[in-house]
Design an enzyme around this catalytic site. Sequence first.
Site, PDB file in Angstrom:
ATOM      1  N   ASN A  22       0.869  -1.176   0.000  1.00  0.00           N
ATOM      2  CA  ASN A  22       0.000   0.000   0.000  1.00  0.00           C
ATOM      3  C   ASN A  22       0.905   1.225   0.000  1.00  0.00           C
ATOM      4  OD1 ASN A  22      -1.808   2.043   0.499  1.00  0.00           O
ATOM      5  ND2 ASN A  22      -2.352   1.361   2.572  1.00  0.00           N
TER       6      ASN A  22
ATOM      7  N   LYS B  48       0.161   4.212  -0.314  1.00  0.00           N
ATOM      8  CA  LYS B  48      -0.495   5.407   0.252  1.00  0.00           C
ATOM      9  C   LYS B  48      -0.255   6.606  -0.681  1.00  0.00           C
ATOM     10  CE  LYS B  48      -0.210   3.306   4.758  1.00  0.00           C
ATOM     11  NZ  LYS B  48      -0.179   3.454   6.198  1.00  0.00           N
TER      12      LYS B  48
ATOM     13  N   HIS C  18      -9.513   1.271   4.530  1.00  0.00           N
ATOM     14  CA  HIS C  18      -8.270   1.461   5.284  1.00  0.00           C
ATOM     15  C   HIS C  18      -8.545   2.417   6.451  1.00  0.00           C
ATOM     16  CE1 HIS C  18      -4.232   2.650   6.375  1.00  0.00           C
ATOM     17  NE2 HIS C  18      -3.832   1.541   5.794  1.00  0.00           N
TER      18      HIS C  18
ATOM     19  N   GLU D 284      -6.978   4.828   7.562  1.00  0.00           N
ATOM     20  CA  GLU D 284      -6.748   6.244   7.255  1.00  0.00           C
ATOM     21  C   GLU D 284      -7.964   6.843   6.548  1.00  0.00           C
ATOM     22  OE1 GLU D 284      -2.961   5.649   5.355  1.00  0.00           O
ATOM     23  OE2 GLU D 284      -2.123   5.116   7.305  1.00  0.00           O
TER      24      GLU D 284
ATOM     25  N   GLU E  79      -5.510  -4.898  10.554  1.00  0.00           N
ATOM     26  CA  GLU E  79      -4.529  -3.834  10.787  1.00  0.00           C
ATOM     27  C   GLU E  79      -4.876  -3.084  12.062  1.00  0.00           C
ATOM     28  OE1 GLU E  79      -2.412  -2.685   6.858  1.00  0.00           O
ATOM     29  OE2 GLU E  79      -4.125  -1.379   7.166  1.00  0.00           O
TER      30      GLU E  79
ATOM     31  N   GLY F 181       2.261   2.372  10.824  1.00  0.00           N
ATOM     32  CA  GLY F 181       3.207   3.472  10.672  1.00  0.00           C
ATOM     33  C   GLY F 181       3.887   3.879  11.965  1.00  0.00           C
TER      34      GLY F 181
ATOM     35  N   SER G 160       3.210  -1.918  10.439  1.00  0.00           N
ATOM     36  CA  SER G 160       4.654  -1.957  10.708  1.00  0.00           C
ATOM     37  C   SER G 160       5.309  -3.287  10.354  1.00  0.00           C
ATOM     38  CB  SER G 160       4.955  -1.574  12.166  1.00  0.00           C
ATOM     39  OG  SER G 160       4.544  -0.240  12.416  1.00  0.00           O
TER      40      SER G 160
HETATM   41  P1  PGA Z   1       2.693   0.420   7.671  1.00  0.00           P
HETATM   42  O1  PGA Z   1       1.234   0.605   7.023  1.00  0.00           O
HETATM   43  O2  PGA Z   1       3.243  -0.866   7.124  1.00  0.00           O
HETATM   44  O3  PGA Z   1       3.467   1.624   7.216  1.00  0.00           O
HETATM   45  O4  PGA Z   1       2.506   0.353   9.143  1.00  0.00           O
HETATM   46  C1  PGA Z   1       0.391  -0.489   6.819  1.00  0.00           C
HETATM   47  C2  PGA Z   1      -0.905  -0.009   6.234  1.00  0.00           C
HETATM   48  O5  PGA Z   1      -1.388   1.062   6.624  1.00  0.00           O
HETATM   49  O6  PGA Z   1      -1.495  -0.689   5.361  1.00  0.00           O
END
Ligand code: PGA
Length: 268
Positions: free
Chosen positions: A22, A24, A110, A112, A182, A188, A229
């Site tokens: 992803n 983003k 997601h 976010e 997640e 993140g 992460s």
């Molecule tokens: P990250 O994000 O690996 O940077 O923690 C995962 C995600 O949001 O899909």
Amino acid sequence: MRGISDGLRITNAMRTPIIAGNWKMNNTIAQARELVNALRDDLSRLAARGSVEIVLCPPFLAVPVVAEMLQGTPIRAGAQDLFWESKGAFTGEVSPSMLAEVCAYVIIGHSERRQFFGETDAHVNKKIHAALAHQLKPIVCVGENLAQNEAGKTAEIVGAQVRAACAGLAREQAREIVIAYEPIWAIGTGKAATGAGANAVIGLSIRGALADLYDEEIAQAVRVQYGGSVNAKNAAEFFAQAEIDGALVGGASLIAPDFIAICRAVVK
Ligand code: PGA
């Protein structure tokens, strides 16, 4: 209470793991080209063995470019969102039919999007229906936030998200979705869940909800990724878990050697 190895047991050896990057809101078209060039050969070799499916999810603008660069390889392109209507006066949105022309997967719900763009469980459900109606495979994100986790509400929150996501989905449609567990506190932050912790949530709350909604066969057939992460160092710990079928990778999917190492860890 449902045990994580109860029921008609199909181990994850029977589900092909899926690793999705992803990206983003990162990478211009030129940068996307560079990253695909750095990933393509190694990832193609790994995916060609048939023991992992690999998906790259760039921002909308780069999806057609990335999809074209991946043609003739076993790597798939995906988008990070979609709108549920097929066309019309919805300024700024991208429809399922537009995406279906260029890619195979779409990330839906997601955290976010839920957090910054007001997406609700009902929106997520509409998007899943729209994606499936256009032969796009949804990667549906669920997960609890830190406060919910600390209050011991993980099972309740995640179970409810899975139920809401699947509302109105027929058994055979449910089989098509990929779920990404997640935990929001792990995204993140560099603070990944433990393999065992994620395995338990997926087995009890996600597969448990699917077993209640459908049956044990569907609960064991749906692929469930871990996300939050994931990096080259911890990936193998997640992939060693019986309930975990790959990963949704954010930050580490932008660094070619790291993403390749993560994909390599799943085929071992
Ligand atoms: P990250 O994000 O690996 O940077 O923690 C995962 C995600 O949001 O899909």
